[in-house]
Design a protein around this motif. Structure first.
Motif, PDB file in Angstrom:
ATOM      1  N   LEU A   1     -48.528 -86.942 -46.382  1.00  0.00           N
ATOM      2  CA  LEU A   1     -47.467 -87.903 -46.732  1.00  0.00           C
ATOM      3  C   LEU A   1     -46.161 -87.189 -47.076  1.00  0.00           C
ATOM      4  O   LEU A   1     -45.081 -87.741 -46.901  1.00  0.00           O
TER       5      LEU A   1
ATOM      6  N   VAL B   1     -45.069 -84.637 -45.455  1.00  0.00           N
ATOM      7  CA  VAL B   1     -44.424 -84.371 -44.158  1.00  0.00           C
ATOM      8  C   VAL B   1     -43.719 -85.642 -43.683  1.00  0.00           C
ATOM      9  O   VAL B   1     -42.561 -85.603 -43.252  1.00  0.00           O
ATOM     10  N   SER B   2     -44.442 -86.778 -43.788  1.00  0.00           N
ATOM     11  CA  SER B   2     -43.825 -88.049 -43.379  1.00  0.00           C
ATOM     12  C   SER B   2     -42.569 -88.324 -44.197  1.00  0.00           C
ATOM     13  O   SER B   2     -41.538 -88.715 -43.647  1.00  0.00           O
TER      14      SER B   2
ATOM     15  N   PHE C   1     -39.661 -86.218 -43.069  1.00  0.00           N
ATOM     16  CA  PHE C   1     -39.098 -86.674 -41.793  1.00  0.00           C
ATOM     17  C   PHE C   1     -38.290 -87.967 -41.962  1.00  0.00           C
ATOM     18  O   PHE C   1     -37.233 -88.120 -41.364  1.00  0.00           O
TER      19      PHE C   1
END
Lengths: 150, 494
Positions: B411, B413-414, B417
């Motif tokens: 999460l 990483v999400s 981004f």
């Protein structure tokens, strides 16, 4: 268009947060309300100014976009690459996903096979060698490999 | 106090710290040389790596890398007419014409020496400021600290972005993001929408990487091709000649470094302004202003001296008040939080030796960066021929793994981004990412100061003399541009 969509979206989010904060107790809502209310006012002013600028531009010039400006197509394509990397990591994990991303990306952009392969292997070395082995980070395997392992 | 100062300075010469600083400087030079990337991107990528590191070691890496960026940027400005970072833009006005006339080595010699000595100048001023500022800062209570926090966000928002309204919106949005998660005062979870991930709020590493790592990577993906190929060569005698130029124009060097340091101290103004003021001042006071822009020695010397001197200046408000002097310093604040330190009065009281270590790192890393460029400028300049569409995806991958590595949570990483897309969109539309980041970083601190002030003084805290004075200074600082414009308009009409 994005110049109007962006502040409008932020405005909608902040109004939602203000409404939610009204349900909190005094000490939890006071500071957020004091901060977010003027920002909402500034956003309204900004949206109004963007509309006015847009109307002026439409009236005055119907020339091409200035050089160097990113078109919506380019913008969406770049965001699609970001989303593709995220998707590949979720599906194939950290070892295969990023290297496959580099492989596809560089080939699509006309890079030679040799350069592409060197870059893809470099990614594996960085991710697996540096982070996985040296820093001992547990590397996510990806949905596909986890499913295959049962 | 003297022991702290000495211990702090001497700790920099520990072999391990020197080795890490050297590594940081190399990364900084590489990022500085690559147009489109800067020390801020480097800070974002390196911050996840310093978790758990000893604080001096961590800052040897972060500050060493950050201070080397502008030095590297001048290389491409002089050789290729492409500024590596924003603050190198003025250097190319005279640096590139010198290269065209066959004096690339001399221009590089001026640039590297001015950068190294400018960094030393800024560091010395910082070291002198700390003992003076310490008692003043210690006298501040929570109401004053609250006003300083809000002023800092407003300064970065208004002065560091093209549009004051957009800057203030960005800062406000950052504050709103800081409200997400557990609130200490009430013990409530706010704006989490039932997500356990958001209980701790939006995490620092994804926020830093998303805002400062992804937007330049997307820019490189869009622009694609390599910048240029290096053809000019610099001989050792030319480099030494350039080095001597600094001592021939020592008055200009001191004045430009002073300008850089002073402008660096003003929160939110930053390096882009400092170099132009120094360049303008050099031209104004020169005996031959007509030569500026045609390959003039002073035209390279002035912006390069101020460029590195400003870092010492911008560390003054960062360390003393926790208010960053520049966008880079805002990201560096994140580094302080990662190693468990909060810049401001407590840092000056409890970690004075560490503060002087920072001064030492700033000085030594500037010298190391210039020395590396003296020895290997031709080799390093080749970095610029690497294609943008190779670097772009590589940075995206580093951001992804960097965001993941800290907590092994996808999460993160999400989040990085999503924040990255937000940051890129904001940059494109002229909103300020540093202001948003500063709002996010200082939000919790500001809220704590607010409730402490309210508890101690009620709403009367707003009319404390020092608070009123700070508010007045803040309003004047934010509006002096408009006041000046208004005065000149009135003058013209009368």
């Amino acid at each position: 268009m994005l110049r109007i969509i962006f502040p409008s979206a932020v405005l909608a989010i902040l109004i939602t947060l203000i409404i939610i904060s009204l349900g909190y107790r005094y000490t939890a809502r006071l500071f957020p309300l004091l901060v977010m209310s003027p920002v909402v006012a500034l956003l309204v002013v900004q949206i109004f100014m963007e509309f006015r600028t847009k109307a002026k531009q439409e009236m005055v010039c119907k020339e091409d976009k200035p050089a160097g400006e990113v078109t919506l197509g380019k913008y969406l394509r770049s965001q699609a690459w970001v989303a593709a990397l995220l998707l590949l990591i979720y599906l194939l994990g950290f070892v295969v996903g990023p290297s496959l991303f580099v492989l596809i990306y560089l080939r699509v952009h006309g890079m030679k096979w040799l350069t592409t392969m060197i870059c893809a292997v470099t990614v594996i070395v960085i991710v697996y060698g540096a982070f996985g082995s040296l820093f001992e980070v547990y590397l996510y395997k990806g949905l596909l490999f986890s499913y295959m392992e049962g | 106090m003297l022991t702290d100062i000495l211990n702090g300075f001497l700790s920099v010469f520990d072999p391990m710290i020197m080795a890490v600083m050297f590594g940081g400087v190399l990364v900084g030079l590489t990022l500085g040389i690559l147009p489109g990337l800067s020390g801020i991107t480097g800070l974002a990528i390196l911050i996840p790596l310093v978790f758990g590191m000893e604080k001096t070691l961590a800052f040897a890496l972060l500050l060493g890398m950050y201070s080397a960026g502008p030095v590297g940027g001048s290389l491409t400005a002089i050789l290729l007419n492409v500024p590596g970072t924003g603050p190198n833009a003025a250097t190319l006005l005279d640096g590139f014409p010198m290269t065209q006339q066959g004096h690339a080595g001399r221009a590089l010699g001026i640039s590297f020496t001015a950068s190294a000595l400018g960094g030393v100048f800024g560091g010395v001023v910082l070291a002198l400021c700390i003992p003076i500022l310490r008692p003043i800062v210690m006298a501040f209570g929570s109401p004053e600290c609250l006003i300083i926090v809000l002023m800092g966000i407003a300064y970065i928002g208004v002065l560091a972005s093209g549009s004051p309204i957009k800057g203030l919106i960005s800062g406000g949005l950052g504050l709103a993001i800081s409200f997400i998660g557990y609130q200490q005062v009430s013990g409530l979870m706010r704006f989490t929408f039932g997500s356990v991930y958001l209980f701790d709020g939006v995490r620092l590493v994804p926020m830093t990487l998303g805002l400062f790592g992804i937007p330049p990577a997307i820019d490189l993906i869009i622009t694609g091709a390599a910048i240029a190929k290096v053809t000019a060569k610099a001989t050792a005698s030319d480099l030494i000649e350039g080095c001597k130029d600094i001592f021939r124009h020592w008055r200009l060097f001191l004045r430009s470094s002073g300008i850089g340091t002073l402008i660096g101290i003003i929160p939110g103004v930053g390096g882009d302004v400092a170099i132009w003021v120094a360049y303008g001042s050099a031209k104004q006071t020169s005996k031959h202003p007509e030569k500026f822009g045609t390959g003039c020695v002073e035209g390279v010397l002035a912006p390069e001296s101020s460029n590195n001197a400003k870092e010492g200046g911008s560390m003054v408000p960062t360390l003393a008040f926790g208010i960053p002097g520049s966008a880079g310093m805002a990201v560096l604040l994140g580094g302080f939080l990662v190693v468990g330190l909060t810049p401001g009065p407590l840092l000056l009281r409890d970690h004075l030796d560490f503060v002087f270590s920072l001064v030492g790192i700033l000085i030594v890393s500037s010298v190391i960066a210039s020395a590396i460029l003296f020895l290997a400028s031709a080799q390093l300049a080749r970095i610029v021929s690497v294609r943008g569409d190779i670097i772009g995806p590589m940075i995206l991958i580093l951001v992804a793994i960097g965001a993941y590595a800290r907590a092994a949570n996808l999460l993160d990483v999400s989040s990085a981004f999503i924040i990255g897309v937000l940051g890129y969109t904001m940059r494109r539309l002229g909103y300020s990412c540093p202001a948003l980041f500063l709002g996010y970083i200082l939000g919790e601190m500001g809220e704590t100061y607010f409730y402490l002030s309210l508890e101690a003084y009620g709403w009367l805290f707003l009319i404390r003399p020092m608070v009123l004075l700070l508010i007045l200074i803040g309003i004047f600082g934010l509006s002096y541009k408009w006041i000046g414009a208004l005065f000149s308009r009135v003058k013209r009409t009368s």
